[in-house]
Design an enzyme around this catalytic site. Structure first.
Site, PDB file in Angstrom:
ATOM      1  N   VAL A  12      47.135  54.594   2.189  1.00 46.35           N
ATOM      2  CA  VAL A  12      47.911  55.470   3.064  1.00 46.35           C
ATOM      3  C   VAL A  12      48.895  54.656   3.906  1.00 46.35           C
ATOM      4  O   VAL A  12      50.072  55.011   4.024  1.00 46.35           O
ATOM      5  CB  VAL A  12      46.945  56.301   3.951  1.00 46.35           C
ATOM      6  CG1 VAL A  12      47.701  57.027   5.048  1.00 46.35           C
ATOM      7  CG2 VAL A  12      46.194  57.304   3.076  1.00 46.35           C
ATOM      8  N   THR A 122      41.654  60.180   7.954  1.00 51.48           N
ATOM      9  CA  THR A 122      40.907  61.449   7.959  1.00 51.48           C
ATOM     10  C   THR A 122      39.722  61.282   8.903  1.00 51.48           C
ATOM     11  O   THR A 122      38.827  60.473   8.633  1.00 51.48           O
ATOM     12  CB  THR A 122      40.427  61.782   6.535  1.00 51.48           C
ATOM     13  OG1 THR A 122      41.574  61.820   5.690  1.00 51.48           O
ATOM     14  CG2 THR A 122      39.699  63.113   6.494  1.00 51.48           C
ATOM     15  N   LEU A 154      48.342  62.818   0.543  1.00 52.08           N
ATOM     16  CA  LEU A 154      48.810  62.232  -0.721  1.00 52.08           C
ATOM     17  C   LEU A 154      47.659  62.009  -1.710  1.00 52.08           C
ATOM     18  O   LEU A 154      46.498  61.902  -1.311  1.00 52.08           O
ATOM     19  CB  LEU A 154      49.536  60.913  -0.464  1.00 52.08           C
ATOM     20  CG  LEU A 154      48.812  59.730   0.187  1.00 52.08           C
ATOM     21  CD1 LEU A 154      47.877  59.027  -0.757  1.00 52.08           C
ATOM     22  CD2 LEU A 154      49.835  58.749   0.719  1.00 52.08           C
ATOM     23  N   ARG A 155      48.020  61.960  -2.985  1.00 57.92           N
ATOM     24  CA  ARG A 155      47.033  61.658  -4.039  1.00 57.92           C
ATOM     25  C   ARG A 155      47.316  60.267  -4.579  1.00 57.92           C
ATOM     26  O   ARG A 155      48.471  59.906  -4.788  1.00 57.92           O
ATOM     27  CB  ARG A 155      47.172  62.647  -5.207  1.00 57.92           C
ATOM     28  CG  ARG A 155      46.817  64.074  -4.879  1.00 57.92           C
ATOM     29  CD  ARG A 155      47.396  65.005  -5.923  1.00 57.92           C
ATOM     30  NE  ARG A 155      48.872  64.887  -5.990  1.00 57.92           N
ATOM     31  CZ  ARG A 155      49.628  65.338  -6.962  1.00 57.92           C
ATOM     32  NH1 ARG A 155      49.089  65.945  -8.003  1.00 57.92           N
ATOM     33  NH2 ARG A 155      50.948  65.190  -6.938  1.00 57.92           N
ATOM     34  N   LEU A 251      41.243  73.658 -11.368  1.00 63.72           N
ATOM     35  CA  LEU A 251      40.435  74.650 -12.064  1.00 63.72           C
ATOM     36  C   LEU A 251      40.100  74.140 -13.464  1.00 63.72           C
ATOM     37  O   LEU A 251      40.104  74.900 -14.422  1.00 63.72           O
ATOM     38  CB  LEU A 251      41.237  75.962 -12.124  1.00 63.72           C
ATOM     39  CG  LEU A 251      40.453  77.265 -12.079  1.00 63.72           C
ATOM     40  CD1 LEU A 251      39.557  77.344 -10.853  1.00 63.72           C
ATOM     41  CD2 LEU A 251      41.410  78.455 -12.086  1.00 63.72           C
ATOM     42  N   CYS A 261      38.159  60.207  -1.659  1.00 64.13           N
ATOM     43  CA  CYS A 261      38.228  61.144  -0.523  1.00 64.13           C
ATOM     44  C   CYS A 261      37.288  62.347  -0.595  1.00 64.13           C
ATOM     45  O   CYS A 261      36.552  62.608   0.349  1.00 64.13           O
ATOM     46  CB  CYS A 261      39.663  61.621  -0.342  1.00 64.13           C
ATOM     47  SG  CYS A 261      40.749  60.311   0.261  1.00 64.13           S
TER      48      CYS A 261
HETATM   49  N1  LIG Z   1      43.447  56.980  -0.392  1.00 66.62           N
HETATM   50  C1  LIG Z   1      43.809  58.251  -0.388  1.00 66.62           C
HETATM   51  O1  LIG Z   1      44.119  58.833  -1.433  1.00 66.62           O
HETATM   52  C2  LIG Z   1      43.860  59.025   0.900  1.00 66.62           C
HETATM   53  C3  LIG Z   1      44.552  60.250   0.937  1.00 66.62           C
HETATM   54  C4  LIG Z   1      44.599  60.953   2.141  1.00 66.62           C
HETATM   55  C5  LIG Z   1      43.940  60.463   3.269  1.00 66.62           C
HETATM   56  N2  LIG Z   1      43.257  59.284   3.195  1.00 66.62           N
HETATM   57  C6  LIG Z   1      42.578  58.796   4.408  1.00 66.62           C
HETATM   58  O2  LIG Z   1      43.402  57.780   4.989  1.00 66.62           O
HETATM   59  C7  LIG Z   1      42.593  56.769   5.584  1.00 66.62           C
HETATM   60  C8  LIG Z   1      42.938  55.407   4.973  1.00 66.62           C
HETATM   61  O3  LIG Z   1      42.586  55.437   3.612  1.00 66.62           O
HETATM   62  P1  LIG Z   1      43.064  54.322   2.601  1.00 66.62           P
HETATM   63  O4  LIG Z   1      42.654  54.780   1.242  1.00 66.62           O
HETATM   64  O5  LIG Z   1      44.480  53.969   2.854  1.00 66.62           O
HETATM   65  O6  LIG Z   1      42.108  53.083   3.063  1.00 66.62           O
HETATM   66  P2  LIG Z   1      42.084  51.595   2.510  1.00 66.62           P
HETATM   67  O7  LIG Z   1      40.676  51.155   2.568  1.00 66.62           O
HETATM   68  O8  LIG Z   1      42.862  51.512   1.229  1.00 66.62           O
HETATM   69  O9  LIG Z   1      42.925  50.778   3.610  1.00 66.62           O
HETATM   70  C9  LIG Z   1      42.529  50.601   4.924  1.00 66.62           C
HETATM   71  C10 LIG Z   1      43.193  49.337   5.470  1.00 66.62           C
HETATM   72  O10 LIG Z   1      42.926  49.259   6.880  1.00 66.62           O
HETATM   73  C11 LIG Z   1      42.708  47.897   7.217  1.00 66.62           C
HETATM   74  N3  LIG Z   1      42.016  47.831   8.505  1.00 66.62           N
HETATM   75  C12 LIG Z   1      40.714  48.112   8.794  1.00 66.62           C
HETATM   76  N4  LIG Z   1      40.488  47.964  10.111  1.00 66.62           N
HETATM   77  C13 LIG Z   1      41.676  47.589  10.685  1.00 66.62           C
HETATM   78  C14 LIG Z   1      42.087  47.311  12.013  1.00 66.62           C
HETATM   79  N5  LIG Z   1      41.242  47.414  13.038  1.00 66.62           N
HETATM   80  N6  LIG Z   1      43.379  46.965  12.237  1.00 66.62           N
HETATM   81  C15 LIG Z   1      44.259  46.857  11.194  1.00 66.62           C
HETATM   82  N7  LIG Z   1      43.924  47.113   9.922  1.00 66.62           N
HETATM   83  C16 LIG Z   1      42.651  47.489   9.659  1.00 66.62           C
HETATM   84  C17 LIG Z   1      41.916  47.355   6.039  1.00 66.62           C
HETATM   85  O11 LIG Z   1      41.963  45.933   5.988  1.00 66.62           O
HETATM   86  C18 LIG Z   1      42.653  48.024   4.860  1.00 66.62           C
HETATM   87  O12 LIG Z   1      43.737  47.235   4.398  1.00 66.62           O
HETATM   88  C19 LIG Z   1      41.143  57.208   5.372  1.00 66.62           C
HETATM   89  O13 LIG Z   1      40.717  57.919   6.488  1.00 66.62           O
HETATM   90  C20 LIG Z   1      41.232  58.129   4.158  1.00 66.62           C
HETATM   91  O14 LIG Z   1      40.213  59.089   4.134  1.00 66.62           O
HETATM   92  C21 LIG Z   1      43.213  58.544   2.040  1.00 66.62           C
END
Ligand SMILES: NC(=O)c1ccc[n+]([C@@H]2O[C@H](COP(=O)([O-])OP(=O)(O)OC[C@H]3O[C@@H](n4cnc5c(N)ncnc54)[C@H](O)[C@@H]3O)[C@@H](O)[C@H]2O)c1
Length: 299
Positions: A12, A122, A154-155, A251, A261
């Site tokens: 994200v 999230t 996003l997906r 579906l 997620c």
């Molecule tokens: N991946 C998806 O498809 C998606 C879609 C929608 C929403 N989300 C939500 O978005 C959020 C992030 O998901 P993601 O998939 O990008 O996670 P991810 O694990 O790919 O990335 C998280 C990043 O945050 C960094 N991080 C952790 N603690 C930190 C801190 N204190 N300071 C700075 N950086 C830090 C980690 O090193 C990592 O690089 C989650 O809550 C997820 O549920 C994800």
């Protein structure tokens, strides 16, 4: 054009940073993972996402996108900071907020001027208020800030096109002026913008993912019934999908939902409901059907 910081360069965060810089803003992305930041500085992507490498390269070369491990550098002269850290499942299915907490404390300690703090991770309903309390408590001296929720939809695999052409942008805040400023940032995306309160925005994300997971479990249950009755679930789904009230997406009968997620978000929503004394009957059934489906496919 605006000065933005993005915290966390995972799926994200990196997509958010790359896309906002491509829209002409100046973006600094910060992560605690030194290897990840060093790799990005060399042009190495930590994830594979179609079009991401070119997008990052173009904006780094144009001087609009930089990477750092320093919150202080990232927050210098910054107007908006997006929290995009992970929120994995905790032991009881709740969302583990340790990364959000740590990001909020680091923002508090390093912010130098008034700031809009936008949460894209999230997070359970009520987290925006909690983040505001953490920042207030951890600031060495009081500096104004406003918390806005902006859940991400996003997906993986279509992240850039989903970010650049969303179906909607959801913004939640107790401060209308802050929400309006974040809305301005999103105007070039030309999507409908829903502005609501913090808790409602946080809930829209969980309710959306839970609804899609429910659709998947529903068609999987129908698949089992079809198998017993000699009907073809693919044709049943196609026949249902033409009805716009139902829609053809999500579906497709199969293995059930998975990925990074849906499983954690459905669990976290059920956990929130239980915490408040509600029995999440539909969510529990959705999770049961999903678990059975996997066993069924292994037979
Ligand atoms: N991946 C998806 O498809 C998606 C879609 C929608 C929403 N989300 C939500 O978005 C959020 C992030 O998901 P993601 O998939 O990008 O996670 P991810 O694990 O790919 O990335 C998280 C990043 O945050 C960094 N991080 C952790 N603690 C930190 C801190 N204190 N300071 C700075 N950086 C830090 C980690 O090193 C990592 O690089 C989650 O809550 C997820 O549920 C994800």
């Amino acid at each position: 054009m605006r000065k933005i910081s993005v915290i966390g360069v995972g799926y994200v965060g990196l997509v958010t940073a790359a896309c906002f810089s491509d829209l002409g803003n100046t973006v600094t992305a910060v992560d605690v993972d030194e290897k990840r930041i060093a790799g990005l500085k060399r042009g190495e992507m930590p994830i594979y996402e179609p079009g991401l490498e070119e997008l990052v390269k173009r904006n780094v070369e144009a001087g609009r996108l930089t990477f750092t491990t320093s919150y202080k550098k990232a927050l210098k002269d910054c107007e908006f900071v997006f929290i995009c850290v992970g929120t994995p499942s905790g032991v009881d299915g709740e969302a583990d907020l340790k990364y959000v907490e740590s990001a909020a404390k680091s923002i508090a300690k390093n912010m130098q001027a008034a700031l809009i703090v936008i949460n894209k991770s999230t997070v359970p309903v009520g987290t925006g208020d909690w983040v505001a309390e953490i920042i207030s408590a951890a600031q060495p001296k009081p500096i104004d800030f406003w918390v806005v929720s902006c859940p991400e939809f996003l997906r993986e695999g279509a992240a850039i096109s989903d970010f650049m052409s969303p179906h909607r942008t959801v913004l939640g805040s107790l401060h209308r002026e802050a929400a309006d400023k974040v809305a301005q940032l999103h105007l070039p995306l030309r999507a409908p913008i829903v502005i609501t309160d913090l808790r409602t925005a946080e809930m829209i994300k969980y309710a959306s993912n839970a609804f899609l997971a429910t659709k998947i479990s529903f068609i999987n249950e129908i698949a089992d019934i079809c198998e017993s009755l000699g009907a073809d679930v693919k044709e049943v789904a196609a026949g249902m999908g033409f009805d716009p009230r139902i829609g053809k997406h999500f579906l497709e009968a199969g293995l059930g939902y998975g990925g990074s997620c849906f499983p954690k978000d459905v669990k976290a929503l059920a956990f929130m409901a239980q915490e408040m004394g509600h029995e999440p009957r539909i969510l529990n059934s959705v999770m049961t059907v999903n678990g059975l489906r996997r066993q069924h496919d292994r037979r």
